[in-house]
Design a protein around this motif. Structure first.
Motif, PDB file in Angstrom:
ATOM      1  N   LYS A  16       0.853  -1.185   0.000  1.00 57.66           N
ATOM      2  CA  LYS A  16       0.000   0.000   0.000  1.00 57.66           C
ATOM      3  C   LYS A  16       0.887   1.232   0.000  1.00 57.66           C
ATOM      4  O   LYS A  16       1.781   1.367   0.844  1.00 57.66           O
ATOM      5  CB  LYS A  16      -0.903   0.011   1.233  1.00 57.66           C
ATOM      6  N   GLN A  17       0.668   2.146  -0.964  1.00 55.64           N
ATOM      7  CA  GLN A  17       1.489   3.350  -1.097  1.00 55.64           C
ATOM      8  C   GLN A  17       0.638   4.589  -0.869  1.00 55.64           C
ATOM      9  O   GLN A  17      -0.388   4.791  -1.516  1.00 55.64           O
ATOM     10  CB  GLN A  17       2.140   3.403  -2.484  1.00 55.64           C
ATOM     11  N   ASP A  18       1.095   5.397   0.095  1.00 58.45           N
ATOM     12  CA  ASP A  18       0.413   6.659   0.374  1.00 58.45           C
ATOM     13  C   ASP A  18       1.450   7.613   0.959  1.00 58.45           C
ATOM     14  O   ASP A  18       1.447   7.918   2.149  1.00 58.45           O
ATOM     15  CB  ASP A  18      -0.743   6.437   1.358  1.00 58.45           C
ATOM     16  N   GLY A  19       2.347   8.092   0.125  1.00 63.02           N
ATOM     17  CA  GLY A  19       3.500   8.843   0.605  1.00 63.02           C
ATOM     18  C   GLY A  19       4.550   7.874   1.117  1.00 63.02           C
ATOM     19  O   GLY A  19       5.607   7.689   0.521  1.00 63.02           O
ATOM     20  N   SER A  20       4.259   7.218   2.232  1.00 63.26           N
ATOM     21  CA  SER A  20       5.080   6.103   2.687  1.00 63.26           C
ATOM     22  C   SER A  20       4.541   4.813   2.060  1.00 63.26           C
ATOM     23  O   SER A  20       3.516   4.823   1.365  1.00 63.26           O
ATOM     24  CB  SER A  20       5.054   6.018   4.217  1.00 63.26           C
ATOM     25  N   VAL A  21       5.244   3.708   2.311  1.00 58.80           N
ATOM     26  CA  VAL A  21       4.839   2.418   1.737  1.00 58.80           C
ATOM     27  C   VAL A  21       4.720   1.409   2.869  1.00 58.80           C
ATOM     28  O   VAL A  21       5.639   1.255   3.681  1.00 58.80           O
ATOM     29  CB  VAL A  21       5.869   1.927   0.698  1.00 58.80           C
ATOM     30  N   THR A  22       3.577   0.735   2.942  1.00 61.14           N
ATOM     31  CA  THR A  22       3.378  -0.328   3.918  1.00 61.14           C
ATOM     32  C   THR A  22       3.294  -1.660   3.188  1.00 61.14           C
ATOM     33  O   THR A  22       2.446  -1.839   2.301  1.00 61.14           O
ATOM     34  CB  THR A  22       2.102  -0.108   4.746  1.00 61.14           C
ATOM     35  N   VAL A  23       4.181  -2.558   3.552  1.00 64.28           N
ATOM     36  CA  VAL A  23       4.229  -3.882   2.938  1.00 64.28           C
ATOM     37  C   VAL A  23       3.797  -4.918   3.967  1.00 64.28           C
ATOM     38  O   VAL A  23       4.297  -4.927   5.104  1.00 64.28           O
ATOM     39  CB  VAL A  23       5.658  -4.214   2.446  1.00 64.28           C
ATOM     40  N   THR A  24       2.859  -5.750   3.581  1.00 61.57           N
ATOM     41  CA  THR A  24       2.454  -6.883   4.408  1.00 61.57           C
ATOM     42  C   THR A  24       3.102  -8.131   3.839  1.00 61.57           C
ATOM     43  O   THR A  24       3.038  -8.384   2.626  1.00 61.57           O
ATOM     44  CB  THR A  24       0.934  -7.056   4.428  1.00 61.57           C
ATOM     45  N   ALA A  25       3.734  -8.909   4.697  1.00 57.82           N
ATOM     46  CA  ALA A  25       4.419 -10.122   4.231  1.00 57.82           C
ATOM     47  C   ALA A  25       4.427 -11.152   5.348  1.00 57.82           C
ATOM     48  O   ALA A  25       4.298 -10.819   6.540  1.00 57.82           O
ATOM     49  CB  ALA A  25       5.848  -9.800   3.797  1.00 57.82           C
ATOM     50  N   PHE A  26       4.585 -12.413   4.978  1.00 56.38           N
ATOM     51  CA  PHE A  26       4.811 -13.481   5.937  1.00 56.38           C
ATOM     52  C   PHE A  26       6.324 -13.682   6.102  1.00 56.38           C
ATOM     53  O   PHE A  26       7.053 -13.776   5.106  1.00 56.38           O
ATOM     54  CB  PHE A  26       4.211 -14.808   5.451  1.00 56.38           C
ATOM     55  N   ILE A  27       6.778 -13.740   7.348  1.00 53.76           N
ATOM     56  CA  ILE A  27       8.140 -14.193   7.640  1.00 53.76           C
ATOM     57  C   ILE A  27       8.021 -15.696   7.916  1.00 53.76           C
ATOM     58  O   ILE A  27       7.339 -16.107   8.862  1.00 53.76           O
ATOM     59  CB  ILE A  27       8.740 -13.474   8.857  1.00 53.76           C
ATOM     60  N   ARG A  28       8.671 -16.507   7.102  1.00 56.78           N
ATOM     61  CA  ARG A  28       8.490 -17.961   7.183  1.00 56.78           C
ATOM     62  C   ARG A  28       9.794 -18.652   7.598  1.00 56.78           C
ATOM     63  O   ARG A  28      10.860 -18.329   7.083  1.00 56.78           O
ATOM     64  CB  ARG A  28       7.998 -18.521   5.847  1.00 56.78           C
ATOM     65  N   ASN A  29       9.669 -19.598   8.495  1.00 54.95           N
ATOM     66  CA  ASN A  29      10.811 -20.331   9.042  1.00 54.95           C
ATOM     67  C   ASN A  29      10.572 -21.825   8.856  1.00 54.95           C
ATOM     68  O   ASN A  29       9.669 -22.397   9.465  1.00 54.95           O
ATOM     69  CB  ASN A  29      10.963 -19.982  10.535  1.00 54.95           C
ATOM     70  N   SER A  30      11.395 -22.471   8.016  1.00 56.66           N
ATOM     71  CA  SER A  30      11.223 -23.910   7.807  1.00 56.66           C
ATOM     72  C   SER A  30      12.177 -24.741   8.655  1.00 56.66           C
ATOM     73  O   SER A  30      12.218 -25.965   8.524  1.00 56.66           O
ATOM     74  CB  SER A  30      11.413 -24.261   6.322  1.00 56.66           C
ATOM     75  N   LEU A  31      12.969 -24.088   9.510  1.00 61.87           N
ATOM     76  CA  LEU A  31      13.867 -24.839  10.379  1.00 61.87           C
ATOM     77  C   LEU A  31      13.061 -25.642  11.403  1.00 61.87           C
ATOM     78  O   LEU A  31      11.908 -25.317  11.714  1.00 61.87           O
ATOM     79  CB  LEU A  31      14.826 -23.908  11.118  1.00 61.87           C
TER      80      LEU A  31
END
Length: 298
Positions: free
Chosen positions: A80-95
Motif C-alpha cells: 500500500k502506497q500513500d507517501g510512505s509504503v506499507t508492505v504486508t508479508a509473511f516471515i516464514r521459518n522452515s527450520l
C-alpha cells in the motif's frame, strides 16, 4: 487494514524470496530428511490482527508453496502506497527450531530485481518465530527509504533480505613485514591463513605462531591478530600474558601499538617482545605455550 484484503479478492500481489539459514544466520545448515516443509500460521505478540483479518491470513497461508528444510522466506502479500509504503508479508521459518531475527536491512524489489526501497528493520520486535511457522508482519518504508519516484508496481514486487557478501579471510602484512620477510615465509603465512577457518563474524581473536627466548633474556612472541569483523579495527594498547607447557604465566605486559590497524576480514602477524624484567620464570618450557589478552583467558 482490512480493506486491503476484501474477501472477494484474496490474491496476494507480491512474490516470495528465500534464503538458507546459513546465509542469513551464519550457522551450519541442519541435516534433514524432509523434502518439503509446510509452515503453520503463528501470530507475534507484537501484532494481533482483527479476527476478520486472521481469516484472510489463514487463507493466504494455506495457499503458500512449501519450503525446503532450513530456509527463511519473505512472502509478499500486499503493498500500500500513500507517501510512505506499507508492505504486508509473511516471515516464514522452515527450520526445525525457533529463530529470533535481529536488526537487518530489507530490500523492496520490482519483478526484475530493481531496488525500489531499502531500510534497516529491527526484527527482534517480532519475537521468537517458532519452528516451521509463518508470521504475518507489517513493514513500513518512509519516503526517504525509497529509491525511485512515482507509483510503485502493484504486482510482482518482492521483499528480500539484503545479504552481505562475506569477503574471503586473507593475510594482511604490515609494510615492514612485506619488505623484510623472506618469500618462502610469506607463502607459508598465506597457506596458514587460507587453511584455517575464518573467525566468526565480528570476532577478534589471537593465535600464537612462535615463541622464543633470546640470549639477552627477552621473550619474543609472534602472533596472528585475526579480525572477523567487516570493519577495520584500530588497536592502541594490548595487554598480553604468556603461559608455558606447565600452565604457569611466564610473562605479562602491555604494549602500545600506535594506531595499529587490522583490516576487515584479515589476519595480521606481529611480534611482541617482553623485556627480561617482564619474564617471570628463569626456566621455561615453550614446547606448548599460549599468549592472550588476559580477558580472553578462559
Amino acid at each position: 487494514m482490512l480493506s486491503l484484503f476484501k474477501k472477494k479478492n484474496l490474491n496476494k500481489t507480491g512474490e516470495d524470496t528465500t534464503v538458507s539459514s546459513e546465509e542469513l544466520l551464519n550457522e551450519a545448515v541442519e541435516q534433514s530428511t524432509e523434502e518439503e516443509v509446510e509452515t503453520k500460521l503463528f501470530y507475534s505478540p507484537a501484532y494481533e490482527p482483527a479476527q476478520e483479518l486472521k481469516y484472510v491470513y489463514q487463507f493466504l497461508n494455506l495457499e503458500l508453496s512449501p519450503l525446503k528444510p532450513n530456509q527463511i522466506s519473505l512472502s509478499g502479500v500486499d503493498l500500500k502506497q500513500d507517501g510512505s509504503v506499507t508492505v504486508t508479508a509473511f516471515i516464514r521459518n522452515s527450520l526445525s527450531k525457533a529463530i529470533k531475527l535481529q536488526e537487518m536491512p530489507l530490500l523492496l524489489l520490482d519483478a526484475d530485481g530493481k531496488k525500489l526501497a531499502r531500510k534497516e528493520f529491527d526484527l527482534s520486535v517480532v519475537g521468537e518465530i517458532p519452528a516451521k511457522s509463518s508470521v504475518p508482519w507489517l513493514f513500513s518504508f518512509g519516503a526517504a527509504d525509497l529509491s525511485v519516484e512515482g507509483e510503485l508496481p502493484k504486482t510482482g514486487w518482492k521483499l528480500a533480505f539484503e545479504l552481505k557478501t562475506q569477503k574471503k579471510h586473507a593475510l594482511d602484512l604490515e609494510e615492514s613485514w612485506a619488505n623484510s620477510l623472506p618469500e618462502e615465509d610469506k607463502v607459508r603465512l598465506h597457506q596458514l591463513v587460507d587453511g584455517m577457518a575464518a573467525p566468526k563474524p565480528g570476532e577478534v581473536n589471537f593465535m600464537g605462531l612462535q615463541a622464543k627466548k633470546s640470549e639477552d633474556g627477552n621473550l619474543h612472541v609472534t602472533m596472528l591478530i585475526r579480525n572477523g569483523s567487516d570493519k577495520n579495527i584500530q588497536l592502541q594498547q594490548l595487554p598480553l600474558e604468556v603461559t608455558d607447557a606447565s600452565g604457569d604465566v611466564i610473562a605479562k605486559g602491555g604494549f602500545a601499538l600506535n594506531d595499529f590497524e587490522v583490516k576487515a576480514n584479515t589476519s595480521k602477524p606481529w611480534t611482541f617482545i617482553f623485556p627480561s624484567n617482564l619474564v617471570l620464570k628463569e626456566e621455561i618450557d615453550l614446547s606448548v605455550w599460549k599468549a592472550y589478552p588476559p580477558q580472553q583467558n578462559q
